[in-house]
Design a protein around this motif. Structure first.
Motif, PDB file in Angstrom:
ATOM      1  N   ARG A 230      62.788 -41.539  40.553  1.00 43.79           N
ATOM      2  CA  ARG A 230      62.378 -40.581  39.526  1.00 43.79           C
ATOM      3  C   ARG A 230      62.986 -41.042  38.203  1.00 43.79           C
ATOM      4  N   ILE A 231      62.472 -42.168  37.736  1.00 35.59           N
ATOM      5  CA  ILE A 231      63.063 -42.774  36.540  1.00 35.59           C
ATOM      6  C   ILE A 231      62.463 -42.142  35.287  1.00 35.59           C
ATOM      7  N   VAL A 232      63.347 -41.738  34.386  1.00 37.77           N
ATOM      8  CA  VAL A 232      62.911 -41.253  33.081  1.00 37.77           C
ATOM      9  C   VAL A 232      63.211 -42.333  32.051  1.00 37.77           C
ATOM     10  N   VAL A 233      62.225 -42.650  31.220  1.00 34.47           N
ATOM     11  CA  VAL A 233      62.402 -43.667  30.181  1.00 34.47           C
ATOM     12  C   VAL A 233      62.285 -43.000  28.811  1.00 34.47           C
ATOM     13  N   LEU A 234      63.221 -43.325  27.932  1.00 31.97           N
ATOM     14  CA  LEU A 234      63.223 -42.772  26.568  1.00 31.97           C
ATOM     15  C   LEU A 234      63.117 -43.935  25.590  1.00 31.97           C
ATOM     16  N   THR A 235      62.122 -43.907  24.732  1.00 29.53           N
ATOM     17  CA  THR A 235      61.935 -45.064  23.848  1.00 29.53           C
ATOM     18  C   THR A 235      61.827 -44.672  22.372  1.00 29.53           C
ATOM     19  N   GLY A 236      62.076 -45.686  21.531  1.00 32.15           N
ATOM     20  CA  GLY A 236      61.937 -45.524  20.087  1.00 32.15           C
ATOM     21  C   GLY A 236      61.370 -46.788  19.476  1.00 32.15           C
ATOM     22  N   ALA A 237      61.380 -46.831  18.162  1.00 35.63           N
ATOM     23  CA  ALA A 237      60.706 -47.897  17.420  1.00 35.63           C
ATOM     24  C   ALA A 237      61.178 -49.303  17.806  1.00 35.63           C
ATOM     25  N   GLY A 238      62.425 -49.431  18.306  1.00 38.56           N
ATOM     26  CA  GLY A 238      62.973 -50.747  18.655  1.00 38.56           C
ATOM     27  C   GLY A 238      62.208 -51.468  19.751  1.00 38.56           C
ATOM     28  N   ILE A 239      61.443 -50.742  20.600  1.00 34.74           N
ATOM     29  CA  ILE A 239      60.694 -51.481  21.633  1.00 34.74           C
ATOM     30  C   ILE A 239      59.421 -52.094  21.057  1.00 34.74           C
ATOM     31  N   SER A 240      59.069 -51.709  19.847  1.00 30.19           N
ATOM     32  CA  SER A 240      57.837 -52.255  19.262  1.00 30.19           C
ATOM     33  C   SER A 240      58.085 -53.256  18.138  1.00 30.19           C
ATOM     34  N   THR A 241      59.356 -53.489  17.773  1.00 27.40           N
ATOM     35  CA  THR A 241      59.590 -54.433  16.661  1.00 27.40           C
ATOM     36  C   THR A 241      59.130 -55.840  17.047  1.00 27.40           C
ATOM     37  N   ALA A 242      59.300 -56.204  18.331  1.00 28.74           N
ATOM     38  CA  ALA A 242      58.864 -57.540  18.765  1.00 28.74           C
ATOM     39  C   ALA A 242      57.338 -57.666  18.755  1.00 28.74           C
ATOM     40  N   ALA A 243      56.647 -56.517  18.679  1.00 22.31           N
ATOM     41  CA  ALA A 243      55.180 -56.550  18.579  1.00 22.31           C
ATOM     42  C   ALA A 243      54.752 -56.726  17.119  1.00 22.31           C
ATOM     43  N   GLY A 244      55.741 -56.693  16.208  1.00 24.41           N
ATOM     44  CA  GLY A 244      55.435 -56.861  14.783  1.00 24.41           C
ATOM     45  C   GLY A 244      55.383 -55.555  14.016  1.00 24.41           C
ATOM     46  N   ILE A 245      55.778 -54.443  14.660  1.00 26.57           N
ATOM     47  CA  ILE A 245      55.790 -53.148  13.976  1.00 26.57           C
ATOM     48  C   ILE A 245      57.226 -52.867  13.531  1.00 26.57           C
ATOM     49  N   PRO A 246      57.467 -52.740  12.246  1.00 24.29           N
ATOM     50  CA  PRO A 246      58.860 -52.508  11.824  1.00 24.29           C
ATOM     51  C   PRO A 246      59.383 -51.149  12.294  1.00 24.29           C
ATOM     52  N   ASP A 247      60.698 -51.056  12.555  1.00 26.14           N
ATOM     53  CA  ASP A 247      61.275 -49.742  12.867  1.00 26.14           C
ATOM     54  C   ASP A 247      61.633 -49.056  11.550  1.00 26.14           C
ATOM     55  N   PHE A 248      62.323 -47.918  11.619  1.00 24.56           N
ATOM     56  CA  PHE A 248      62.703 -47.220  10.389  1.00 24.56           C
ATOM     57  C   PHE A 248      63.993 -47.762   9.798  1.00 24.56           C
ATOM     58  N   ARG A 249      65.006 -47.841  10.679  1.00 22.36           N
ATOM     59  CA  ARG A 249      66.362 -47.917  10.143  1.00 22.36           C
ATOM     60  C   ARG A 249      67.023 -49.280  10.189  1.00 22.36           C
TER      61      ARG A 249
END
Ligand code: CNA
Length: 280
Positions: free
Chosen positions: A29-48
């Motif tokens: 029963r794995i819960v995953v919590l994500t933010g902008a950092g998982i998409s920076t490698a896709a070329g989408i900048p994070d906020f901070r």
């Protein structure tokens, strides 16, 4: 935490111990919590992130302060900076990362209880995570409505406006209000799915936290809603929140794709993961 503090659930505070836990059935029963950092490698900048983050780069837009781009009062006055950003982030332009693929693999193996994401790029769906296992805590670009009368604006007409960086106007007779995608601005209520599923972390047997600064509430409190015995694993460039304060916290600093690959190696899932990712 003092390195001598004994763990409660894991053998030790390592990714190998996390993999053992999953393999032995202690991660169903794995819960995953994500933010902008998982998409920076896709070329989408994070906020901070310094220099590369959106807040740093929004300076050129002459906003009163960077966060204004997500404030309703400023949007009413000047919706163009938000629409410029929307054009940059709009779903469809980007490819999921290996971290997204890993969450897809957890779902495929029926180990994912729920993904809570703060992201608005929809890359989790593209990585094969079923919609009913995703809580888009800060909304998404999937729908949009008038900020005054709340009437929905047609989905099929939206991409052309975003492409032009042009905010559409409400079509209701006598309204003409500004249309905004249903992503959550500062001070706005989170979607009901967030509140409906708020107890899920306390029922999980393992929590993975990837690429988030854990600064935006109430999302930031989710890791603390888990039980003390539930191992929490952080994949991030920096330490965040209360991660590292509990006996079964595992901290994997660095870019999350490398951390995820290490965990996949320990699980013996690496080939499957890379295949899945290449096929996306
Ligand atoms: P944030 O505050 O910008 O924090 C990002 C965190 O990720 C920081 O701690 C970074 O150090 C870390 N990080 C950056 N790159 C990597 C990497 N490759 N590997 C590991 N860690 C990394 O973003 P949060 O998501 O915490 O803040 C919440 C906001 C950001 C939400 O409201 C989102 O809607 C919003 N946002 C979303 C997107 C998106 O949808 N992709 C992009 C930018 C901002």
């Amino acid at each position: 935490i003092d390195p001598d503090t004994p763990t409660k659930t894991l053998k030790d505070r390592s990714l190998r111990a996390v993999a053992d836990q999953i393999r032995n059935g202690g991660g169903k029963r794995i819960v995953v919590l994500t933010g902008a950092g998982i998409s920076t490698a896709a070329g989408i900048p994070d906020f901070r992130s310094p220099k590369t983050g959106l807040y740093h780069n929004l300076a050129r837009l002459n906003l009163p302060h960077a966060e204004a781009v997500f404030e309703i009062s400023y949007f009413r006055e000047n919706p163009y900076p938000f629409y410029m950003l929307a054009k940059e982030l709009y779903p469809g332009k980007f490819h999921p990362t290996i971290s997204h693929a890993f969450i897809g693999l957890l779902a495929k193996r029926k180990l994912l209880r729920m993904l809570f994401t703060q992201n608005i790029d929809c890359l989790e769906r593209r990585a094969g995570v079923p919609g009913d296992l995703i809580v888009e805590a800060h909304g998404s670009f999937a729908t949009q409505r008038c900020i005054d009368c709340k009437t929905e604006f047609p989905d099929d007409e939206m991409p052309a406006y975003v492409e032009k960086g042009q905010p559409p106007r409400c079509k209701q007779k006598g309204c003409g209000g500004l249309v905004k995608p249903d992503i959550v601005f500062f001070g706005e209520q989170l979607p009901s799915t967030f509140f409906d599923n708020r107890d899920v972390p306390s029922e999980s047997d393992l929590v993975l936290i990837l690429g988030t600064s854990l600064t935006v509430h109430p999302f930031a409190s989710l890791p603390d809603m888990t039980r003390e015995v539930t191992p929490r694993v952080l994949f991030n460039k920096e330490r965040v929140g209360t991660l590292g304060h509990r006996a079964d916290d595992v901290i994997c600093l660095g870019d999350c794709d490398s951390g995820v690959r290490k965990l996949a190696d320990e699980l013996g899932w690496r080939d499957e993961l890379e295949r899945l990712w290449r096929g996306m």
